[in-house]
Design a protein around this motif. Structure first.
Motif, PDB file in Angstrom:
ATOM      1  N   THR A  39      -3.235   3.187 -13.113  1.00 15.10           N
ATOM      2  CA  THR A  39      -3.153   2.265 -13.913  1.00 15.10           C
ATOM      3  C   THR A  39      -1.811   2.133 -13.272  1.00 15.10           C
ATOM      4  O   THR A  39      -1.803   0.334 -13.049  1.00 15.10           O
ATOM      5  CB  THR A  39      -3.672   2.825 -15.189  1.00 15.10           C
ATOM      6  N   ARG A  40      -0.864   2.822 -13.127  1.00 14.84           N
ATOM      7  CA  ARG A  40       0.409   2.332 -13.101  1.00 14.84           C
ATOM      8  C   ARG A  40       0.541   2.206 -11.329  1.00 14.84           C
ATOM      9  O   ARG A  40       1.002   0.749 -10.943  1.00 14.84           O
ATOM     10  CB  ARG A  40       1.444   3.341 -12.573  1.00 14.84           C
ATOM     11  N   PHE A  41      -0.487   2.862 -10.681  1.00 17.26           N
ATOM     12  CA  PHE A  41      -0.394   1.276  -8.978  1.00 17.26           C
ATOM     13  C   PHE A  41      -1.226   0.309  -9.302  1.00 17.26           C
ATOM     14  O   PHE A  41      -0.399  -0.717  -8.212  1.00 17.26           O
ATOM     15  CB  PHE A  41      -1.299   2.683  -8.446  1.00 17.26           C
ATOM     16  N   PHE A  42      -2.317   0.066  -9.732  1.00 17.81           N
ATOM     17  CA  PHE A  42      -2.577  -0.733  -9.890  1.00 17.81           C
ATOM     18  C   PHE A  42      -2.128  -2.050 -10.818  1.00 17.81           C
ATOM     19  O   PHE A  42      -2.002  -3.251 -10.513  1.00 17.81           O
ATOM     20  CB  PHE A  42      -3.933  -0.927 -11.115  1.00 17.81           C
ATOM     21  N   LYS A  43      -1.282  -2.067 -12.395  1.00 24.68           N
ATOM     22  CA  LYS A  43      -0.077  -2.848 -12.297  1.00 24.68           C
ATOM     23  C   LYS A  43       0.749  -3.244 -11.257  1.00 24.68           C
ATOM     24  O   LYS A  43       1.555  -3.863 -11.551  1.00 24.68           O
ATOM     25  CB  LYS A  43       0.519  -1.900 -13.091  1.00 24.68           C
ATOM     26  N   THR A  44       1.489  -2.046 -10.402  1.00 25.60           N
ATOM     27  CA  THR A  44       2.378  -2.387  -9.419  1.00 25.60           C
ATOM     28  C   THR A  44       1.755  -3.061  -7.885  1.00 25.60           C
ATOM     29  O   THR A  44       2.616  -3.928  -8.192  1.00 25.60           O
ATOM     30  CB  THR A  44       2.544  -1.533  -8.920  1.00 25.60           C
ATOM     31  N   LEU A  45       0.884  -3.120  -7.774  1.00 27.22           N
ATOM     32  CA  LEU A  45       0.144  -3.927  -6.809  1.00 27.22           C
ATOM     33  C   LEU A  45      -0.393  -5.081  -7.164  1.00 27.22           C
ATOM     34  O   LEU A  45       0.234  -6.509  -6.520  1.00 27.22           O
ATOM     35  CB  LEU A  45      -1.400  -3.289  -6.740  1.00 27.22           C
ATOM     36  N   LYS A  46      -0.839  -5.321  -8.988  1.00 26.47           N
ATOM     37  CA  LYS A  46      -0.580  -6.594  -9.525  1.00 26.47           C
ATOM     38  C   LYS A  46       0.259  -7.953  -9.415  1.00 26.47           C
ATOM     39  O   LYS A  46       0.283  -8.563  -8.758  1.00 26.47           O
ATOM     40  CB  LYS A  46      -1.183  -6.790 -10.224  1.00 26.47           C
ATOM     41  N   GLU A  47       1.726  -6.715  -9.298  1.00 25.47           N
ATOM     42  CA  GLU A  47       2.758  -7.556 -10.038  1.00 25.47           C
ATOM     43  C   GLU A  47       3.378  -8.010  -8.015  1.00 25.47           C
ATOM     44  O   GLU A  47       3.644  -9.058  -8.161  1.00 25.47           O
ATOM     45  CB  GLU A  47       3.686  -6.554 -10.442  1.00 25.47           C
ATOM     46  N   GLU A  48       3.259  -7.379  -7.037  1.00 21.55           N
ATOM     47  CA  GLU A  48       3.648  -7.921  -5.824  1.00 21.55           C
ATOM     48  C   GLU A  48       2.700  -8.823  -5.555  1.00 21.55           C
ATOM     49  O   GLU A  48       3.619  -8.918  -5.171  1.00 21.55           O
ATOM     50  CB  GLU A  48       3.601  -6.323  -5.415  1.00 21.55           C
ATOM     51  N   THR A  49       1.579  -8.657  -5.355  1.00 23.94           N
ATOM     52  CA  THR A  49       0.935  -9.731  -4.759  1.00 23.94           C
ATOM     53  C   THR A  49       1.097 -11.175  -5.885  1.00 23.94           C
ATOM     54  O   THR A  49       0.442 -12.080  -5.265  1.00 23.94           O
ATOM     55  CB  THR A  49      -1.023  -9.149  -4.662  1.00 23.94           C
ATOM     56  N   GLY A  50       1.465 -11.687  -6.639  1.00 23.17           N
ATOM     57  CA  GLY A  50       1.378 -12.735  -7.266  1.00 23.17           C
ATOM     58  C   GLY A  50       0.550 -12.701  -8.351  1.00 23.17           C
ATOM     59  O   GLY A  50      -0.264 -14.253  -8.356  1.00 23.17           O
ATOM     60  N   GLU A  51      -0.938 -11.775  -8.081  1.00 23.56           N
ATOM     61  CA  GLU A  51      -2.040 -12.104  -9.000  1.00 23.56           C
ATOM     62  C   GLU A  51      -2.885 -13.646  -8.409  1.00 23.56           C
ATOM     63  O   GLU A  51      -3.204 -14.090  -9.606  1.00 23.56           O
ATOM     64  CB  GLU A  51      -1.465 -12.113 -10.638  1.00 23.56           C
ATOM     65  N   PRO A  52      -3.338 -12.858  -7.398  1.00 21.03           N
ATOM     66  CA  PRO A  52      -4.229 -14.150  -6.655  1.00 21.03           C
ATOM     67  C   PRO A  52      -6.191 -14.208  -7.984  1.00 21.03           C
ATOM     68  O   PRO A  52      -5.418 -13.011  -8.437  1.00 21.03           O
ATOM     69  CB  PRO A  52      -4.559 -13.669  -5.661  1.00 21.03           C
ATOM     70  N   GLN A  53      -6.647 -15.057  -7.519  1.00 25.47           N
ATOM     71  CA  GLN A  53      -7.835 -14.600  -8.592  1.00 25.47           C
ATOM     72  C   GLN A  53      -8.842 -13.286  -8.011  1.00 25.47           C
ATOM     73  O   GLN A  53      -8.605 -12.562  -8.695  1.00 25.47           O
ATOM     74  CB  GLN A  53      -8.458 -16.046  -8.719  1.00 25.47           C
ATOM     75  N   TYR A  54      -8.735 -13.327  -7.094  1.00 22.98           N
ATOM     76  CA  TYR A  54      -9.686 -12.348  -5.935  1.00 22.98           C
ATOM     77  C   TYR A  54      -8.619 -12.297  -4.760  1.00 22.98           C
ATOM     78  O   TYR A  54      -7.866 -12.188  -4.983  1.00 22.98           O
ATOM     79  CB  TYR A  54     -10.888 -13.078  -4.869  1.00 22.98           C
ATOM     80  N   ILE A  55      -9.321 -10.609  -4.867  1.00 24.18           N
ATOM     81  CA  ILE A  55      -8.525  -9.786  -3.313  1.00 24.18           C
ATOM     82  C   ILE A  55      -9.025  -9.169  -2.676  1.00 24.18           C
ATOM     83  O   ILE A  55     -10.092  -8.529  -3.058  1.00 24.18           O
ATOM     84  CB  ILE A  55      -7.693  -8.704  -3.837  1.00 24.18           C
ATOM     85  N   ASP A  56      -8.757  -9.152  -1.540  1.00 20.50           N
ATOM     86  CA  ASP A  56      -9.835  -8.417  -0.719  1.00 20.50           C
ATOM     87  C   ASP A  56      -9.819  -7.151  -0.382  1.00 20.50           C
ATOM     88  O   ASP A  56      -8.540  -6.840  -0.292  1.00 20.50           O
ATOM     89  CB  ASP A  56     -10.036  -9.647   0.658  1.00 20.50           C
ATOM     90  N   VAL A  57     -10.459  -6.379  -0.832  1.00 22.37           N
ATOM     91  CA  VAL A  57     -10.353  -4.525  -0.277  1.00 22.37           C
ATOM     92  C   VAL A  57     -10.783  -4.023   0.687  1.00 22.37           C
ATOM     93  O   VAL A  57     -12.277  -4.758   1.628  1.00 22.37           O
ATOM     94  CB  VAL A  57     -10.593  -3.529  -1.598  1.00 22.37           C
ATOM     95  N   GLU A  58     -10.496  -3.753   1.659  1.00 26.29           N
ATOM     96  CA  GLU A  58     -10.314  -3.523   3.079  1.00 26.29           C
ATOM     97  C   GLU A  58     -11.145  -1.987   3.027  1.00 26.29           C
ATOM     98  O   GLU A  58      -9.608  -1.058   2.399  1.00 26.29           O
ATOM     99  CB  GLU A  58     -10.260  -3.677   4.153  1.00 26.29           C
TER     100      GLU A  58
END
Length: 69
Positions: A39-58
């Motif tokens: 959850t902490r990783f998720f929150k950091t990732l979301k904050e750093e990316t500017g929260e686009p509606q969708y994300i591409d996971v590879e």
């Protein structure tokens, strides 16, 4: 490669067997007021990316094939 919502990614991160193993080894991490390590990783990732509606996971994959001589 997959397009996901943030909710999908959060659920996916909590499906990792390595996360479950980590939480078994470090059970106090579940008590962290900011959430467990995923959850902490998720929150950091979301904050750093500017929260686009969708994300591409590879998922990069490497395969090494070896033949015994």
């Amino acid at each position: 490669r997959k397009k996901m919502t943030w909710e999908d990614l959060h659920a996916y991160l909590h499906s990792f067997s390595s996360l479950h193993t980590y939480l078994e080894k470090y059970p106090k991490d579940k008590e962290n007021p900011e959430g467990d390590i995923a959850t902490r990783f998720f929150k950091t990732l979301k904050e750093e990316t500017g929260e686009p509606q969708y994300i591409d996971v590879e998922w990069p994959l490497a395969l090494m094939m070896v033949k015994r001589a």
